[in-house]
Design a protein around this motif. Structure first.
Motif, short mmCIF file in Angstrom:
data_model
loop_
_atom_site.label_atom_id
_atom_site.label_comp_id
_atom_site.label_asym_id
_atom_site.label_seq_id
_atom_site.Cartn_x
_atom_site.Cartn_y
_atom_site.Cartn_z
N GLY A 169 -11.21 4.22 -0.45
CA GLY A 169 -11.55 3.51 -1.67
C GLY A 169 -11.16 2.04 -1.65
N PHE A 170 -10.47 1.60 -0.61
CA PHE A 170 -10.04 0.21 -0.54
C PHE A 170 -11.21 -0.76 -0.66
CE2 PHE A 170 -9.52 -3.54 2.22
CZ PHE A 170 -8.43 -4.15 1.62
N SER A 171 -12.32 -0.44 -0.03
CA SER A 171 -13.45 -1.37 0.01
C SER A 171 -14.41 -1.22 -1.17
CB SER A 171 -14.23 -1.18 1.30
OG SER A 171 -14.77 0.14 1.38
N GLU A 177 -8.53 2.56 -9.42
CA GLU A 177 -7.26 3.26 -9.61
C GLU A 177 -6.61 3.53 -8.26
OE1 GLU A 177 -6.03 3.75 -12.56
OE2 GLU A 177 -7.83 2.98 -13.56
N GLY A 178 -5.27 3.61 -8.26
CA GLY A 178 -4.54 4.00 -7.07
C GLY A 178 -4.12 2.81 -6.20
N ASP A 179 -3.32 3.11 -5.18
CA ASP A 179 -2.76 2.07 -4.31
C ASP A 179 -3.81 1.29 -3.54
OD1 ASP A 179 -0.21 2.59 -5.17
OD2 ASP A 179 0.28 3.93 -3.49
N PRO A 180 -4.86 1.93 -2.99
CA PRO A 180 -5.87 1.12 -2.27
C PRO A 180 -6.51 0.05 -3.15
CG PRO A 180 -6.11 3.43 -1.69
CD PRO A 180 -5.15 3.37 -2.84
N ARG A 184 -6.22 -4.03 -2.75
CA ARG A 184 -7.39 -4.89 -2.67
C ARG A 184 -7.28 -6.04 -3.67
NH1 ARG A 184 -10.98 -1.53 -4.22
NH2 ARG A 184 -11.28 -2.35 -6.32
N ARG A 185 -6.83 -5.75 -4.88
CA ARG A 185 -6.70 -6.80 -5.90
C ARG A 185 -5.65 -7.84 -5.50
NH1 ARG A 185 -7.33 -2.29 -9.38
NH2 ARG A 185 -5.05 -2.15 -9.68
N ILE A 186 -4.57 -7.38 -4.90
CA ILE A 186 -3.52 -8.30 -4.45
C ILE A 186 -4.06 -9.26 -3.39
CG2 ILE A 186 -1.37 -8.41 -3.11
CD1 ILE A 186 -0.50 -5.85 -4.61
N LEU A 187 -4.83 -8.73 -2.47
CA LEU A 187 -5.39 -9.57 -1.41
C LEU A 187 -6.46 -10.51 -1.96
CD1 LEU A 187 -5.64 -6.85 1.37
CD2 LEU A 187 -4.04 -8.76 1.31
N VAL A 191 -6.39 -14.64 -1.64
CA VAL A 191 -7.47 -15.47 -1.11
C VAL A 191 -7.96 -16.45 -2.17
CG1 VAL A 191 -9.83 -15.45 -0.22
CG2 VAL A 191 -8.17 -13.78 0.62
N ARG A 192 -8.08 -15.98 -3.40
CA ARG A 192 -8.53 -16.86 -4.50
C ARG A 192 -7.58 -18.05 -4.65
NH1 ARG A 192 -8.51 -13.30 -8.00
NH2 ARG A 192 -10.73 -12.72 -7.92
N GLU A 193 -6.28 -17.78 -4.62
CA GLU A 193 -5.32 -18.87 -4.76
C GLU A 193 -5.30 -19.76 -3.52
OE1 GLU A 193 -1.43 -17.97 -6.36
OE2 GLU A 193 -2.20 -16.11 -7.23
N GLY A 194 -5.51 -19.15 -2.35
CA GLY A 194 -5.57 -19.95 -1.13
C GLY A 194 -6.75 -20.91 -1.15
N LEU A 195 -7.89 -20.45 -1.66
CA LEU A 195 -9.05 -21.33 -1.79
C LEU A 195 -8.78 -22.45 -2.79
CD1 LEU A 195 -11.84 -18.60 -1.91
CD2 LEU A 195 -11.63 -20.36 -0.14
#
Length: 437
Positions: A169-171, A177-180, A184-187, A191-195
């Motif tokens: 479910g990560f992708s 819901e859940g850890d995956p 995904r939201r953390i990553l 990336v959003r902040e890096g941009l």
């Protein structure tokens, strides 16, 4: 057993065209591609293919954006985080860090206590970061296209990786819901902040650190993931690449390659075991190198003698008095004649004939001196973007003085291939995929 790794030129310090002074590499590259489709001499760690597939869902939502620096696309920003995380692995995890593009840059940034950014990462990140390096193979295996959009095999690889890593479910953007989904939201946020900032925007042991070091470290390939990659690499549609991988998986053949550290010796050792299709390619490589070796050796001798004579220039008469240089000059026409039939059916034929036109009439050391210089000037003029300086300064009377970066103290007789033909890269891939089902 880990194979030896040949050092490749660092593109960041080769700004004035200090590679391939005689323009021999393009024909060799065509033969290497003919034998190992999709492979290049910069590919060593197959898990970067998985890294491309696994992180595609993280960079895809930003595909039309560029970072604040005006140059870095989202997948390069993702690379900053990935390499930054790997740089924090201790020396006990050194196997994970071999041949990681940008790892030295990340270590320096870590040492200096600054985030990674375009100024602190690879100068040509779009080419020499892991996405750029592995894009050709990813395209060949239908893992991703030129725009890094996943192909059918990319989606299959992503699903295998998710399942094997316990991240089902990560992708899936609909899976909230859940850890995956949380990961995904953390990553995505990183990336959003890096941009937005034009640099990495996370410090220390954040959740992405564990994701990259535990889930995508180059040497920690899952068995099903490794099996899937292996099956794609030996697919008959990429013949004879699969045959090369199968031959080098044999322990005795690997022992020879490991002991000799010579691609030329390895191809000669394998030749009796090759199919006719592969043998045709191996013979073409040997034929091309039978011309490249003496030409490169003659160039080395020119650099060497100029180094010894400095500050006086080296002239055609000096080179004509060099016995080995004159020996090469006397045999080069015959070398071309003998090589031509073995290259007749190869993709390198046009490049070979262009080279032959320059050197076929050379018979003397003085003529070889002049022809080497003329070809070098033409090669340097054609290097992008606007041409490169030649290795020598020319005097008004036709003498040459080698410039400091290209001084050479010794010029031994060349026995090995001048160019890499990816056999060591194949061996490295096999090492990393040794746990394949």
């Amino acid at each position: 057993m880990l194979m030896p790794y040949r050092t490749l030129p660092d593109p960041e310090v080769q700004g004035e065209g200090s590679l391939d002074p005689l323009g021999l590499a393009s024909a060799a590259d065509r033969l290497a591609e003919w034998m190992l489709p999709g492979m290049t001499a910069r590919m060593w760690r197959p898990r970067f293919l998985t890294a491309m597939a696994a992180t595609a869902p993280v960079v895809q939502p930003f595909e039309d954006e560029i970072a604040r620096d005006g140059v870095s696309p989202p997948w390069v920003v993702l690379e900053w985080y990935y390499v930054e995380a790997l740089a924090r692995i201790g020396r006990g995890g050194e196997a994970d860090l071999r041949r990681v593009p940008g790892i030295d840059k990340a270590r320096r940034a870590q040492r200096d206590g600054v985030p990674l950014s375009a100024d602190r990462y690879l100068k040509m990140a779009k080419v020499f970061g892991f996405h750029g390096v592995y894009k050709r193979l990813a395209r060949n295996l239908d893992v991703a296209d030129d725009n890094l959009a996943l192909g059918e095999n990319g989606f299959r690889l992503l699903r295998i990786w998710e399942d094997e890593q316990g991240l089902s479910g990560f992708s899936d953007p609909e899976h909230n819901e859940g850890d995956p989904a949380r990961l995904r939201r953390i990553l995505l946020d990183a990336v959003r902040e890096g941009l937005a900032t034009g640099q990495t925007a996370r410090q220390g042991a954040w959740a992405g650190y564990e994701f990259f070091t535990s889930r995508l470290a180059p040497s920690r390939i899952g068995s099903r993931e490794a099996g899937f990659l292996w099956d794609r690499l030996i697919d008959m549609e990429a013949d004879p690449r699969g045959e090369v991988f199968q031959l080098l998986r044999d322990s005795e053949n690997r022992r020879v390659l490991s002991a000799e550290k010579s691609e030329r010796t390895m191809l000669l050792h394998l030749r009796p075991r090759m199919s006719g299709n592969l043998r045709l390619r191996a013979d073409a490589i040997e034929a091309l190198e039978s011309v490249c070796r003496p030409l490169q050796e003659a160039w080395d001798r020119l650099c060497c003698l100029s180094t010894r004579l400095r500050p006086s220039p080296v002239r055609d008469g000096d080179m004509a008095r060099d016995p080995r240089f004159s020996e090469i000059a006397g045999s080069i026409s015959g070398d071309f004649s003998r090589a031509r039939p073995m290259l007749a059916e190869s993709p390198a034929l046009d490049g070979f004939e262009a080279l032959a036109r320059d050197f076929d009439e050379v018979r003397t050391g003085a003529a070889l001196f002049r022809t080497l210089w003329e070809r070098h000037l033409a090669v340097q003029r054609q290097k992008p973007p606007d041409g490169k300086r030649p290795w020598f300064e020319a005097t008004d009377d036709g003498g040459l003085v080698v410039r400091p970066p290209y001084r050479l103290d010794d010029a031994p007789v060349r026995q090995e291939f001048v160019h890499p033909y990816r056999l060591l890269n194949v061996a490295a891939f096999i090492d990393d995929l040794s746990g394949a089902d």
